[in-house]
Design an enzyme around this catalytic site. Sequence first.
Site, PDB file in Angstrom:
ATOM      1  N   ARG A   1       0.977  -1.256   0.038  1.00  0.00           N
ATOM      2  CA  ARG A   1      -0.248  -0.062  -0.411  1.00  0.00           C
ATOM      3  C   ARG A   1       1.079   1.131  -0.102  1.00  0.00           C
ATOM      4  NH1 ARG A   1      -2.954  -3.275   3.636  1.00  0.00           N
ATOM      5  NH2 ARG A   1      -4.994  -4.217   2.257  1.00  0.00           N
TER       6      ARG A   1
ATOM      7  N   LYS B   1       4.217  11.023 -11.826  1.00  0.00           N
ATOM      8  CA  LYS B   1       3.541  10.286 -12.431  1.00  0.00           C
ATOM      9  C   LYS B   1       4.254   9.028 -12.838  1.00  0.00           C
ATOM     10  CE  LYS B   1       0.320  13.428 -15.750  1.00  0.00           C
ATOM     11  NZ  LYS B   1       1.006  13.800 -17.335  1.00  0.00           N
TER      12      LYS B   1
ATOM     13  N   GLU C   1      12.741  17.013 -25.363  1.00  0.00           N
ATOM     14  CA  GLU C   1      11.542  17.643 -24.481  1.00  0.00           C
ATOM     15  C   GLU C   1      12.090  19.400 -23.278  1.00  0.00           C
ATOM     16  OE1 GLU C   1       8.765  16.275 -23.418  1.00  0.00           O
ATOM     17  OE2 GLU C   1       9.101  14.404 -24.223  1.00  0.00           O
TER      18      GLU C   1
ATOM     19  N   LYS D   1       9.508  22.703 -14.451  1.00  0.00           N
ATOM     20  CA  LYS D   1       8.405  21.681 -14.057  1.00  0.00           C
ATOM     21  C   LYS D   1       8.350  21.366 -13.015  1.00  0.00           C
ATOM     22  CE  LYS D   1       6.728  16.632 -15.393  1.00  0.00           C
ATOM     23  NZ  LYS D   1       7.057  15.732 -15.931  1.00  0.00           N
TER      24      LYS D   1
ATOM     25  N   GLU E   1      -3.102  17.124 -13.062  1.00  0.00           N
ATOM     26  CA  GLU E   1      -3.090  18.219 -13.944  1.00  0.00           C
ATOM     27  C   GLU E   1      -4.941  18.085 -14.119  1.00  0.00           C
ATOM     28  OE1 GLU E   1      -0.811  16.033 -16.303  1.00  0.00           O
ATOM     29  OE2 GLU E   1      -3.012  16.110 -18.181  1.00  0.00           O
TER      30      GLU E   1
ATOM     31  N   ARG F   1      -1.028  21.530 -15.891  1.00  0.00           N
ATOM     32  CA  ARG F   1       0.650  20.133 -16.015  1.00  0.00           C
ATOM     33  C   ARG F   1       0.481  20.008 -17.133  1.00  0.00           C
ATOM     34  NH1 ARG F   1       2.343  16.015 -12.040  1.00  0.00           N
ATOM     35  NH2 ARG F   1       3.406  14.989 -13.306  1.00  0.00           N
TER      36      ARG F   1
ATOM     37  N   ASN G   1       2.436  18.659 -22.122  1.00  0.00           N
ATOM     38  CA  ASN G   1       2.281  17.509 -23.085  1.00  0.00           C
ATOM     39  C   ASN G   1       2.302  18.303 -24.784  1.00  0.00           C
ATOM     40  OD1 ASN G   1       1.207  15.877 -21.673  1.00  0.00           O
ATOM     41  ND2 ASN G   1      -0.593  16.103 -21.072  1.00  0.00           N
TER      42      ASN G   1
ATOM     43  N   HIS H   1       2.577  16.321 -28.029  1.00  0.00           N
ATOM     44  CA  HIS H   1       2.250  15.130 -27.085  1.00  0.00           C
ATOM     45  C   HIS H   1       0.986  14.685 -28.415  1.00  0.00           C
ATOM     46  CE1 HIS H   1       5.179  16.041 -24.743  1.00  0.00           C
ATOM     47  NE2 HIS H   1       5.555  14.459 -23.809  1.00  0.00           N
TER      48      HIS H   1
ATOM     49  N   HIS I   1       2.027  11.681 -29.981  1.00  0.00           N
ATOM     50  CA  HIS I   1       1.566  10.089 -29.627  1.00  0.00           C
ATOM     51  C   HIS I   1       0.770   9.349 -31.197  1.00  0.00           C
ATOM     52  CE1 HIS I   1       1.606  10.813 -25.066  1.00  0.00           C
ATOM     53  NE2 HIS I   1       1.860  10.538 -25.181  1.00  0.00           N
TER      54      HIS I   1
ATOM     55  N   HIS J   1      10.070   8.075 -28.184  1.00  0.00           N
ATOM     56  CA  HIS J   1       9.106   9.136 -27.819  1.00  0.00           C
ATOM     57  C   HIS J   1       9.608  10.647 -28.089  1.00  0.00           C
ATOM     58  CE1 HIS J   1       6.485  10.837 -25.162  1.00  0.00           C
ATOM     59  NE2 HIS J   1       7.492  11.600 -24.336  1.00  0.00           N
TER      60      HIS J   1
HETATM   61  P1  NAD Z   1      14.445   4.142 -21.427  1.00  0.00           P
HETATM   62  O1  NAD Z   1      14.064   3.666 -19.788  1.00  0.00           O
HETATM   63  O2  NAD Z   1      13.802   3.248 -22.373  1.00  0.00           O
HETATM   64  O3  NAD Z   1      15.910   4.122 -21.955  1.00  0.00           O
HETATM   65  C1  NAD Z   1      16.302   4.464 -23.339  1.00  0.00           C
HETATM   66  C2  NAD Z   1      17.094   3.446 -23.539  1.00  0.00           C
HETATM   67  O4  NAD Z   1      18.409   4.010 -22.613  1.00  0.00           O
HETATM   68  C3  NAD Z   1      17.285   1.743 -22.732  1.00  0.00           C
HETATM   69  O5  NAD Z   1      17.430   1.137 -23.529  1.00  0.00           O
HETATM   70  C4  NAD Z   1      17.980   2.682 -21.598  1.00  0.00           C
HETATM   71  O6  NAD Z   1      18.706   0.829 -21.741  1.00  0.00           O
HETATM   72  C5  NAD Z   1      19.260   3.080 -22.216  1.00  0.00           C
HETATM   73  N1  NAD Z   1      20.187   3.622 -20.868  1.00  0.00           N
HETATM   74  C6  NAD Z   1      19.363   4.881 -19.935  1.00  0.00           C
HETATM   75  N2  NAD Z   1      20.634   5.355 -19.144  1.00  0.00           N
HETATM   76  C7  NAD Z   1      21.590   4.946 -20.087  1.00  0.00           C
HETATM   77  C8  NAD Z   1      22.189   6.035 -20.236  1.00  0.00           C
HETATM   78  N3  NAD Z   1      23.271   6.720 -19.416  1.00  0.00           N
HETATM   79  N4  NAD Z   1      23.902   4.892 -20.573  1.00  0.00           N
HETATM   80  C9  NAD Z   1      23.379   4.160 -21.833  1.00  0.00           C
HETATM   81  N5  NAD Z   1      22.702   3.618 -22.135  1.00  0.00           N
HETATM   82  C10 NAD Z   1      21.024   3.996 -21.132  1.00  0.00           C
HETATM   83  O7  NAD Z   1      14.007   5.546 -22.378  1.00  0.00           O
HETATM   84  P2  NAD Z   1      13.552   6.735 -21.803  1.00  0.00           P
HETATM   85  O8  NAD Z   1      13.070   8.046 -22.819  1.00  0.00           O
HETATM   86  O9  NAD Z   1      14.262   7.204 -20.592  1.00  0.00           O
HETATM   87  O10 NAD Z   1      12.109   6.707 -21.488  1.00  0.00           O
HETATM   88  C11 NAD Z   1      10.638   6.240 -21.443  1.00  0.00           C
HETATM   89  C12 NAD Z   1       9.677   6.158 -20.910  1.00  0.00           C
HETATM   90  O11 NAD Z   1       9.480   7.471 -20.154  1.00  0.00           O
HETATM   91  C13 NAD Z   1       8.510   5.837 -21.410  1.00  0.00           C
HETATM   92  O12 NAD Z   1       8.057   4.863 -20.966  1.00  0.00           O
HETATM   93  C14 NAD Z   1       7.834   6.930 -21.307  1.00  0.00           C
HETATM   94  O13 NAD Z   1       6.321   6.161 -21.097  1.00  0.00           O
HETATM   95  C15 NAD Z   1       8.108   7.839 -20.365  1.00  0.00           C
HETATM   96  N6  NAD Z   1       8.163   8.974 -19.517  1.00  0.00           N
HETATM   97  C16 NAD Z   1       7.527   8.875 -18.626  1.00  0.00           C
HETATM   98  C17 NAD Z   1       7.149  10.473 -18.310  1.00  0.00           C
HETATM   99  C18 NAD Z   1       6.549  10.871 -16.854  1.00  0.00           C
HETATM  100  O14 NAD Z   1       5.701  12.048 -16.309  1.00  0.00           O
HETATM  101  N7  NAD Z   1       6.734   9.842 -15.785  1.00  0.00           N
HETATM  102  C19 NAD Z   1       7.180  11.603 -19.196  1.00  0.00           C
HETATM  103  C20 NAD Z   1       8.110  11.469 -20.301  1.00  0.00           C
HETATM  104  C21 NAD Z   1       8.330   9.576 -20.475  1.00  0.00           C
HETATM  105  N1  GLY Z   2       5.610  13.936 -18.995  1.00  0.00           N
HETATM  106  C1  GLY Z   2       4.293  15.248 -18.574  1.00  0.00           C
HETATM  107  C2  GLY Z   2       3.866  14.661 -17.706  1.00  0.00           C
HETATM  108  O1  GLY Z   2       4.699  14.722 -16.011  1.00  0.00           O
HETATM  109  O2  GLY Z   2       2.546  15.876 -16.526  1.00  0.00           O
END
Ligand code: NAD
Ligand code: GLY
Length: 364
Positions: free
Chosen positions: A121, A143, A185, A227, A237, A241, A245, A248, A252, A266
């Site tokens: 929890r 998020k 971003e 942010k 949001e 907030r 997006n 986006h 998307h 992405h």
């Molecule tokens: P990811 O976590 O898949 O990382 C991208 C690649 O880089 C992976 O292969 C990883 O193993 C590698 N990697 C990570 N750090 C590294 C480093 N320092 N050196 C070498 N390789 C490295 O992708 P991402 O772009 O970081 O994140 C994408 C995800 O984030 C998506 O699932 C998306 O939905 C999510 N996201 C969430 C939010 C939020 O607010 N929570 C906002 C934007 C995106």
């Molecule tokens: N990535 C958009 C948000 O965190 O609201």
Amino acid sequence: MSETIRVGLGDRSYDIHVGEGLLAQAGALLAPFARGAVPVVTDSHVAKLHLDPLIASLTRAGIKTVPIVLSPGEGTKSFAGLERLTTELLRANVDRGGLIVALGGGVIGDLAGFAAGVLKRGVDFAQIPTTLLSQVDSSVGGKTAINVPEGKNLIGMFHQPRVVIADIATLKTLPKRELLAGYAEVAKYGALGDAKFFDWLAVNGAKALAGDAAALAHIVAHSCQMKADIVARDERETGERALLNLGHTFGHALEATTGFSDRLLHGEGVAIGTVLAMQLSVKLGLSPAADAARFAKHLKDAGLPASIADIPGPRPGAEALIAAMAHDKKVKDGKLTFVLVKGLGHAFTSRDVPLDAVRAVLSS
Ligand code: NAD
Ligand code: GLY
């Protein structure tokens, strides 16, 4: 040298530490939150590169660790990934007062944050983001989510971390394409709310992308500050907030119509999507054409895709993109909700964008 940004959320407020070499100080920074053995969740790419220095730092601070290494890639952000992770966390005996550390990109941060939110929890967690995208966006704001066949991020919750540690030295090992995807971003923050920051990026962005530590630290800290300010005002949001997006809805749809594949990361979808949102704003008479052109040129000069034609393979058609958007957001009376701009740096939400204008931008 490091900088600290505070996310002001009352008794759930937390610090974001940004600087070069912070993994070595992670033990001291996490010590106030660590109780018992601390699971460190990461993926196998990041484990090879950055897990040992983190474990060493925690050990020096007297913190016992339990590394949990998952498969890299979006597929890990799934029910199967959640089951595997929560099982390992239970085996590691994390109790209600424990702390879980997420070391990696947005995939690891989103999954480990969600697992922390539901485990017993709710357990505390810390974010140690290692991609530019996760340092400037996903590690901040709480998020967390996993993907399901019906769509991305559809099962999740708001669960704020206790602390975020962004060591920009970890970006040295990041593949260039991933670094650029995160930069989209960063540029988006300029477009949505800070034209001066965009001016700074126009001069210094290339230096940051070439690995200049001071420039990278500035873009991470500034993005996090923007942010943090927005999240502090609108955590759930209900209003402002949503401006985060920008780009986006288009992004998307582009990801969906290219099959969420290697054809388009992405961040690359966000790059093209932000240009399209700015072009839509021009089409609706809200924004100067020169701003959209300047933004697109900056992304292109940096090495990012900036138009639908830049996506390798068959061009996604306007109707397929509109269908993907309609799936994402409700179409009401032939109108869609979008984040638009009144010039670079001035985003706002509009609920009645005519589909015909969207179609025209997607076809141009
Ligand atoms: P990811 O976590 O898949 O990382 C991208 C690649 O880089 C992976 O292969 C990883 O193993 C590698 N990697 C990570 N750090 C590294 C480093 N320092 N050196 C070498 N390789 C490295 O992708 P991402 O772009 O970081 O994140 C994408 C995800 O984030 C998506 O699932 C998306 O939905 C999510 N996201 C969430 C939010 C939020 O607010 N929570 C906002 C934007 C995106
Ligand atoms: N990535 C958009 C948000 O965190 O609201």
